[in-house]
Design an enzyme around this catalytic site. Structure first.
Site, PDB file in Angstrom:
ATOM      1  N   HIS A 155       0.826  -1.219   0.000  1.00  0.00           N
ATOM      2  CA  HIS A 155       0.000   0.000   0.000  1.00  0.00           C
ATOM      3  C   HIS A 155       0.857   1.265   0.000  1.00  0.00           C
ATOM      4  O   HIS A 155       1.180   1.816   1.056  1.00  0.00           O
ATOM      5  CB  HIS A 155      -0.919  -0.032   1.222  1.00  0.00           C
ATOM      6  CG  HIS A 155      -1.973   1.025   1.185  1.00  0.00           C
ATOM      7  ND1 HIS A 155      -3.147   0.922   1.882  1.00  0.00           N
ATOM      8  CD2 HIS A 155      -2.052   2.208   0.522  1.00  0.00           C
ATOM      9  CE1 HIS A 155      -3.892   1.992   1.658  1.00  0.00           C
ATOM     10  NE2 HIS A 155      -3.234   2.793   0.833  1.00  0.00           N
ATOM     11  N   HIS A 157       1.634   5.080  -2.155  1.00  0.00           N
ATOM     12  CA  HIS A 157       1.254   6.073  -3.175  1.00  0.00           C
ATOM     13  C   HIS A 157       2.525   6.797  -3.622  1.00  0.00           C
ATOM     14  O   HIS A 157       2.967   7.734  -2.963  1.00  0.00           O
ATOM     15  CB  HIS A 157       0.276   7.095  -2.583  1.00  0.00           C
ATOM     16  CG  HIS A 157      -1.002   6.509  -2.057  1.00  0.00           C
ATOM     17  ND1 HIS A 157      -2.147   6.430  -2.809  1.00  0.00           N
ATOM     18  CD2 HIS A 157      -1.315   5.962  -0.854  1.00  0.00           C
ATOM     19  CE1 HIS A 157      -3.120   5.876  -2.091  1.00  0.00           C
ATOM     20  NE2 HIS A 157      -2.638   5.575  -0.899  1.00  0.00           N
ATOM     21  N   ARG A 207       3.031   8.692  -6.236  1.00  0.00           N
ATOM     22  CA  ARG A 207       2.780  10.036  -6.790  1.00  0.00           C
ATOM     23  C   ARG A 207       3.282  10.249  -8.207  1.00  0.00           C
ATOM     24  O   ARG A 207       3.269  11.373  -8.691  1.00  0.00           O
ATOM     25  CB  ARG A 207       3.406  11.121  -5.900  1.00  0.00           C
ATOM     26  CG  ARG A 207       3.053  11.058  -4.439  1.00  0.00           C
ATOM     27  CD  ARG A 207       1.584  11.143  -4.234  1.00  0.00           C
ATOM     28  NE  ARG A 207       1.218  11.402  -2.846  1.00  0.00           N
ATOM     29  CZ  ARG A 207       0.026  11.131  -2.347  1.00  0.00           C
ATOM     30  NH1 ARG A 207      -0.905  10.571  -3.096  1.00  0.00           N
ATOM     31  NH2 ARG A 207      -0.260  11.422  -1.102  1.00  0.00           N
ATOM     32  N   ASN A 228      -4.165   6.361  -7.495  1.00  0.00           N
ATOM     33  CA  ASN A 228      -4.675   7.741  -7.487  1.00  0.00           C
ATOM     34  C   ASN A 228      -3.611   8.772  -7.855  1.00  0.00           C
ATOM     35  O   ASN A 228      -3.378   9.743  -7.153  1.00  0.00           O
ATOM     36  CB  ASN A 228      -5.325   8.082  -6.137  1.00  0.00           C
ATOM     37  CG  ASN A 228      -4.360   7.966  -4.969  1.00  0.00           C
ATOM     38  OD1 ASN A 228      -3.362   7.255  -5.042  1.00  0.00           O
ATOM     39  ND2 ASN A 228      -4.650   8.655  -3.887  1.00  0.00           N
ATOM     40  N   HIS A 237     -10.467   1.138   0.066  1.00  0.00           N
ATOM     41  CA  HIS A 237     -10.438   2.156   1.108  1.00  0.00           C
ATOM     42  C   HIS A 237     -11.874   2.235   1.604  1.00  0.00           C
ATOM     43  O   HIS A 237     -12.730   2.808   0.945  1.00  0.00           O
ATOM     44  CB  HIS A 237      -9.980   3.505   0.544  1.00  0.00           C
ATOM     45  CG  HIS A 237      -9.997   4.600   1.576  1.00  0.00           C
ATOM     46  ND1 HIS A 237      -8.891   5.338   1.892  1.00  0.00           N
ATOM     47  CD2 HIS A 237     -10.995   5.051   2.381  1.00  0.00           C
ATOM     48  CE1 HIS A 237      -9.210   6.214   2.851  1.00  0.00           C
ATOM     49  NE2 HIS A 237     -10.487   6.061   3.158  1.00  0.00           N
ATOM     50  N   HIS A 265      -5.884  -0.394   5.530  1.00  0.00           N
ATOM     51  CA  HIS A 265      -5.807   0.463   6.725  1.00  0.00           C
ATOM     52  C   HIS A 265      -7.009   0.413   7.674  1.00  0.00           C
ATOM     53  O   HIS A 265      -7.701   1.409   7.869  1.00  0.00           O
ATOM     54  CB  HIS A 265      -5.500   1.907   6.339  1.00  0.00           C
ATOM     55  CG  HIS A 265      -6.310   2.503   5.210  1.00  0.00           C
ATOM     56  ND1 HIS A 265      -7.672   2.391   5.139  1.00  0.00           N
ATOM     57  CD2 HIS A 265      -5.925   3.213   4.119  1.00  0.00           C
ATOM     58  CE1 HIS A 265      -8.095   3.023   4.065  1.00  0.00           C
ATOM     59  NE2 HIS A 265      -7.052   3.517   3.419  1.00  0.00           N
ATOM     60  N   ASP A 280       0.472   2.694   3.690  1.00  0.00           N
ATOM     61  CA  ASP A 280      -0.313   3.804   3.126  1.00  0.00           C
ATOM     62  C   ASP A 280       0.585   5.029   2.988  1.00  0.00           C
ATOM     63  O   ASP A 280       0.182   6.152   3.321  1.00  0.00           O
ATOM     64  CB  ASP A 280      -1.564   4.118   3.970  1.00  0.00           C
ATOM     65  CG  ASP A 280      -2.558   4.968   3.190  1.00  0.00           C
ATOM     66  OD1 ASP A 280      -2.316   5.238   1.995  1.00  0.00           O
ATOM     67  OD2 ASP A 280      -3.573   5.378   3.778  1.00  0.00           O
ATOM     68  N   HIS A 325       2.987  14.192   1.245  1.00  0.00           N
ATOM     69  CA  HIS A 325       2.627  15.551   0.820  1.00  0.00           C
ATOM     70  C   HIS A 325       3.704  16.468   1.401  1.00  0.00           C
ATOM     71  O   HIS A 325       4.254  16.175   2.468  1.00  0.00           O
ATOM     72  CB  HIS A 325       1.277  15.975   1.403  1.00  0.00           C
ATOM     73  CG  HIS A 325       0.120  15.129   0.966  1.00  0.00           C
ATOM     74  ND1 HIS A 325      -0.488  15.271  -0.255  1.00  0.00           N
ATOM     75  CD2 HIS A 325      -0.543  14.129   1.599  1.00  0.00           C
ATOM     76  CE1 HIS A 325      -1.487  14.404  -0.358  1.00  0.00           C
ATOM     77  NE2 HIS A 325      -1.533  13.680   0.746  1.00  0.00           N
ATOM     78  N   GLY A 331      -2.921  12.453   4.451  1.00  0.00           N
ATOM     79  CA  GLY A 331      -1.840  11.519   4.115  1.00  0.00           C
ATOM     80  C   GLY A 331      -0.533  11.860   4.795  1.00  0.00           C
ATOM     81  O   GLY A 331      -0.206  13.024   5.009  1.00  0.00           O
TER      82      GLY A 331
HETATM   83  O1  DOR Z   1      -4.703   9.878   3.888  1.00  0.00           O
HETATM   84  C1  DOR Z   1      -4.769   9.357   2.786  1.00  0.00           C
HETATM   85  N1  DOR Z   1      -3.967   9.782   1.795  1.00  0.00           N
HETATM   86  N2  DOR Z   1      -5.650   8.396   2.572  1.00  0.00           N
HETATM   87  C2  DOR Z   1      -5.862   7.917   1.350  1.00  0.00           C
HETATM   88  O2  DOR Z   1      -6.700   7.066   1.200  1.00  0.00           O
HETATM   89  C3  DOR Z   1      -5.137   8.446   0.177  1.00  0.00           C
HETATM   90  C4  DOR Z   1      -3.886   9.061   0.585  1.00  0.00           C
HETATM   91  C5  DOR Z   1      -3.253   9.892  -0.478  1.00  0.00           C
HETATM   92  O3  DOR Z   1      -3.132   9.438  -1.606  1.00  0.00           O
HETATM   93  O4  DOR Z   1      -2.848  11.040  -0.170  1.00  0.00           O
HETATM   94 ZN    ZN Z   2      -7.005   4.703   1.638  1.00  0.00          ZN
HETATM   95 ZN    ZN Z   3      -3.805   4.718   0.500  1.00  0.00          ZN
END
Ligand code: DOR
Ligand code: ZN
Ligand code: ZN
Length: 418
Positions: free
Chosen positions: A71, A73, A75, A105, A187, A211, A287, A291, A303
């Site tokens: 899990h 991300h 980016r 995403n 999610h 999560h 997860d 950012h 996030g």
């Molecule tokens: O806090 C989160 N950030 N939860 C998510 O499901 C997505 C993630 C993100 O991509 O920033």
């Molecule tokens: Zn999520």
């Molecule tokens: Zn996630």
């Protein structure tokens, strides 16, 4: 590669010192004693092009299978000011993660075959560790695309609002997505957990609950498992180690420690640990959702980063008696590989990929912002102590990280079995 005197956790829970021989990226022998001369002879039989043989003497330190984080991300593409495959995979290598599975995403979202192929092109040659992809379920109903794409971990569906505009609301669309996916990762928060389980029951597929953060969600998972459903649960290190008390410490924490699902109470921390121990929860996934600090301070941004410190933080759990070393290996390496059918990953066993992490449990460090290699440049665990240190990370027999130095971007896409 020859590894001497590695402390392995055996299947029966015992620990033993072993030597390990690696040839062409795979584990070829695990035994009590492998002599250097014999190793060279055996390796030369297989690798005629061999020019060097890495030699590591662990002197009794732990060697665990490389962590598989299902899990993450990363980016890339579209949000590369937050993280890129290269910076994110450095963060993984430093944290002992040898395989990560990327979430859809991004911009564009990975919801078409074309977007997935583009992402494959972007990742190629840029990662320090191995990787795979979750495909995304889309509100526009992309079930045709879901059936077309090959070699993905799962279809990821957002049942609640989060970063990116990927929430799927229509029941008809959800039905189509679930019925065209072998395994769906969701999610899902609170009552959405029950909804995801019902959809899975109806469509006879498998479900990965990302999560879990609440005691009640864990109880739903337990019920589904007791009915014989193939439903799996994940917990993040932040939902184990942090709660609303950490978030409410000061104004800065209130802004930084915001994510979806949000931090819960100490009661939930404890029930998540218990579920992780007793087998209700199957995996730890970070997860990793980086950012920039400026973005977090400016407005509510969900996030937090995770890959760099997940294993070292989880070692605190081992030291505090919250989880055994054997169970830690199961939930961080073995189970994620098994659940998503990742070929040759997750175990230290002959025939498997030589993905390893060398740990020094005696070396505890304080997590500091200036040491962070993730592009986002901060960590939710700053000021906290680790339960040990990742010394060396090995991917398919090659050292990708050692004592603060990064070596080769040898990461490649994993294969998912059938
Ligand atoms: O806090 C989160 N950030 N939860 C998510 O499901 C997505 C993630 C993100 O991509 O920033
Ligand atoms: Zn999520
Ligand atoms: Zn996630």
């Amino acid at each position: 590669m020859l590894i001497k005197n590695a402390r392995l956790v055996l299947d029966n829970g015992d620990e033993a010192l072993r030597d390990i021989l690696v040839s062409e990226g795979k584990i070829t022998e695990i035994s009590e004693e492998i002599g250097i001369e014999g190793a060279i002879r055996k390796i030369f039989q297989n690798e005629s092009h061999l020019v060097k043989m890495d030699y590591l003497d662990l002197e009794g330190r732990y060697l665990i299978p490389g962590v598989v984080d299902a899990h993450v991300h990363m980016r890339d593409p579209g949000l590369t000011h937050k993280e890129t495959v290269t910076t994110g995979s450095m963060s993984c290598a430093k944290g002992g993660i040898t395989t990560f599975i990327d979430m859809p995403n991004t911009i564009p979202a990975t919801v078409t075959e074309e977007a997935l192929e583009d992402k494959r092109g972007i990742f190629k040659g840029k990662s320090y560790v191995d990787y795979g992809f979750h495909f995304g379920g889309s509100g526009d109903n992309n079930s045709q695309e879901i059936m077309k794409v090959k070699n993905t971990a799962s279809t990821k569906v957002f049942l609640n609002i989060s970063t990116g505009k990927m929430m799927v609301e229509k029941d008809e669309t959800l039905d189509d997505i679930f019925s065209s996916s072998k395994i769906v990762s969701v999610h899902a928060e609170e009552e959405m957990v029950g909804k995801a389980i019902s959809l899975t029951k109806k469509n006879g597929n498998e479900l990965y609950l990302c999560h879990l953060s609440l005691k009640e969600e864990v109880e739903e998972l337990k019920r589904a498992k007791s009915e014989g459903m193939k439903v799996y649960g994940e917990v993040t290190p932040h939902h184990l180690f942090l709660n609303t008390d950490n978030r409410d410490e000061n104004e800065e924490s209130k802004k930084l420690l915001i994510m979806k699902p949000e931090l819960k109470s100490n009661r939930d921390n404890e029930s998540l640990w218990e579920a992780l121990r007793n087998g209700t929860i199957d995996t730890v996934g970070t997860d990793h959702a980086p950012h920039l600090l400026s973005e977090k301070r400016e407005k509510t941004t969900f996030g937090i980063p995770g890959v760099e410190h997940s294993l070292e933080m989880m070692l605190n759990g081992v030291k505090d008696g919250k989880i055994s070393m054997k169970r830690l290996i199961e939930v961080m390496s073995e189970n994620p590989a098994k659940i998503f059918n990742i070929k040759n990953k997750g175990r230290i066993e002959v025939g498997y990929d030589a993905d390893f992490v060398e740990l020094n449990l005696d070396l505890e460090r304080v997590i500091k912002r200036e040491d962070v290699v993730s592009k986002c440049g901060w960590s939710p665990y700053e000021g906290m102590k680790t339960g040990g240190t990742v010394l060396t990370t090995v991917v398919r027999g090659e050292i990708v990280y050692k004592n603060g130095n990064f070596k080769n971007k040898i990461g490649r896409e994993v294969e998912f079995n059938g």
